[in-house]
Design an enzyme around this catalytic site. Structure first.
Site, PDB file in Angstrom:
ATOM      1  N   SER A 141      36.083  54.806  48.554  1.00 42.83           N
ATOM      2  CA  SER A 141      36.342  55.379  47.225  1.00 42.83           C
ATOM      3  C   SER A 141      35.853  56.822  47.088  1.00 42.83           C
ATOM      4  O   SER A 141      36.363  57.570  46.258  1.00 42.83           O
ATOM      5  CB  SER A 141      35.686  54.511  46.147  1.00 42.83           C
ATOM      6  OG  SER A 141      34.294  54.354  46.399  1.00 42.83           O
ATOM      7  N   GLY A 197      36.685  50.647  47.833  1.00 40.28           N
ATOM      8  CA  GLY A 197      36.140  49.355  48.214  1.00 40.28           C
ATOM      9  C   GLY A 197      36.140  49.092  49.700  1.00 40.28           C
ATOM     10  O   GLY A 197      35.692  48.033  50.147  1.00 40.28           O
ATOM     11  N   ASN A 223      29.789  51.167  51.593  1.00 40.83           N
ATOM     12  CA  ASN A 223      29.934  49.834  50.996  1.00 40.83           C
ATOM     13  C   ASN A 223      29.244  48.765  51.835  1.00 40.83           C
ATOM     14  O   ASN A 223      28.755  47.768  51.302  1.00 40.83           O
ATOM     15  CB  ASN A 223      31.417  49.495  50.823  1.00 40.83           C
ATOM     16  CG  ASN A 223      32.054  50.289  49.693  1.00 40.83           C
ATOM     17  OD1 ASN A 223      31.444  50.506  48.648  1.00 40.83           O
ATOM     18  ND2 ASN A 223      33.267  50.743  49.915  1.00 40.83           N
ATOM     19  N   ASP A 251      28.542  54.867  36.826  1.00 44.93           N
ATOM     20  CA  ASP A 251      28.093  53.839  37.774  1.00 44.93           C
ATOM     21  C   ASP A 251      26.971  54.340  38.675  1.00 44.93           C
ATOM     22  O   ASP A 251      26.361  53.565  39.403  1.00 44.93           O
ATOM     23  CB  ASP A 251      29.257  53.321  38.622  1.00 44.93           C
ATOM     24  CG  ASP A 251      29.951  54.420  39.428  1.00 44.93           C
ATOM     25  OD1 ASP A 251      29.392  55.523  39.572  1.00 44.93           O
ATOM     26  OD2 ASP A 251      31.072  54.172  39.913  1.00 44.93           O
ATOM     27  N   HIS A 255      29.640  57.154  42.150  1.00 43.47           N
ATOM     28  CA  HIS A 255      30.773  58.021  42.429  1.00 43.47           C
ATOM     29  C   HIS A 255      30.618  59.392  41.761  1.00 43.47           C
ATOM     30  O   HIS A 255      30.317  59.466  40.577  1.00 43.47           O
ATOM     31  CB  HIS A 255      32.068  57.356  41.959  1.00 43.47           C
ATOM     32  CG  HIS A 255      32.358  56.076  42.680  1.00 43.47           C
ATOM     33  ND1 HIS A 255      32.015  54.837  42.156  1.00 43.47           N
ATOM     34  CD2 HIS A 255      32.924  55.841  43.881  1.00 43.47           C
ATOM     35  CE1 HIS A 255      32.378  53.897  43.008  1.00 43.47           C
ATOM     36  NE2 HIS A 255      32.921  54.471  44.068  1.00 43.47           N
TER      37      HIS A 255
END
Length: 227
Positions: A55, A92, A120, A203, A206
């Site tokens: 991402s 993801g 991730n 979040d 990002h």
């Protein structure tokens, strides 16, 4: 006879003018065709930089034009460098997922491959041996398909949520892989952005558009030496 002579002269002059006009038209057409051909050749000869990541590369939460790969394209264009950036980021994505889709992505010819995966994995606490194996497998596949391509590995770090030992070993595996494979390393992709609230979305993971501009600078500092 005098009248016929004058008429013949007029016909000759008209033929000459028509011939000149035709030559000019042909010349203009040839120039236009050459121009189009030159443009097409320039586009064909553009070197390709492929960003393969998650991402962060895909530009989650920002406009496509604000993601760091697009900013790299802007930088290249501003310098008149004949490179085309391909954004192959998938939100993801883990290293396992990347290893599964890399063969399909490598149908796209490339000159520089920027590998940005693993974040991730770290956030999920995936065993480091698995992350290392997947990153190595991706690197091996790129080298096998395009042996002359340059590879840039984007280093990543994670918070110590999974323990300090895990976080430290996770950080170090990028340096180790870069050295073992003789590829170029971006020490930490999110240098100057990670952990800074105002440069990240809600979040906390990002980057914002401003964060992406800093990330683009981090990438450019290393990538520029590979062009």
């Amino acid at each position: 006879m005098h009248l016929l002579s004058r008429f013949a002269g007029i016909l000759c002059l008209m033929a000459c003018l028509a011939s000149c006009s035709g030559n000019k038209s042909t010349e203009t057409t040839q120039q236009a065709t050459t121009s189009r051909s030159d443009t097409a050749n320039a586009e064909k000869s553009a070197s390709t930089i492929l960003f393969f990541g998650n991402s962060l590369t895909a530009g989650y939460g920002v406009e496509p034009s604000e993601a760091f790969p697009a900013l790299i394209q802007d930088k290249l264009d501003s310098l008149g460098l004949n490179y085309k950036v391909v954004n192959a980021g998938v939100s993801g994505e883990t290293t396992s997922g990347g290893n599964s889709r890399i063969d399909w992505v490598l149908r796209q010819p490339l000159d520089i491959f920027v590998l940005e995966l693993g974040g991730n994995d770290g956030l999920r606490g995936i065993p480091l041996t698995e992350t290392r194996q997947n990153l190595q497998a991706i690197t091996d596949k790129v080298k096998a398909k395009y042996p002359d391509a340059k590879i840039v590995l984007a280093g990543m770090q994670i918070p110590p949520n999974m323990g300090k030992t895990y976080a430290n070993e996770f950080r170090d595996l990028y340096k180790e892989l870069a050295e073992e494979n003789d590829v170029t390393l971006i020490p930490f992709l999110l240098e100057g952005v990670g952990g800074i609230r105002e440069l990240n979305q809600s979040d906390g993971i990002h980057p914002t558009p401003e964060g992406h501009r800093i990330v683009a600078n981090n990438v450019w500092d290393v990538l520029a030496n590979e062009l």
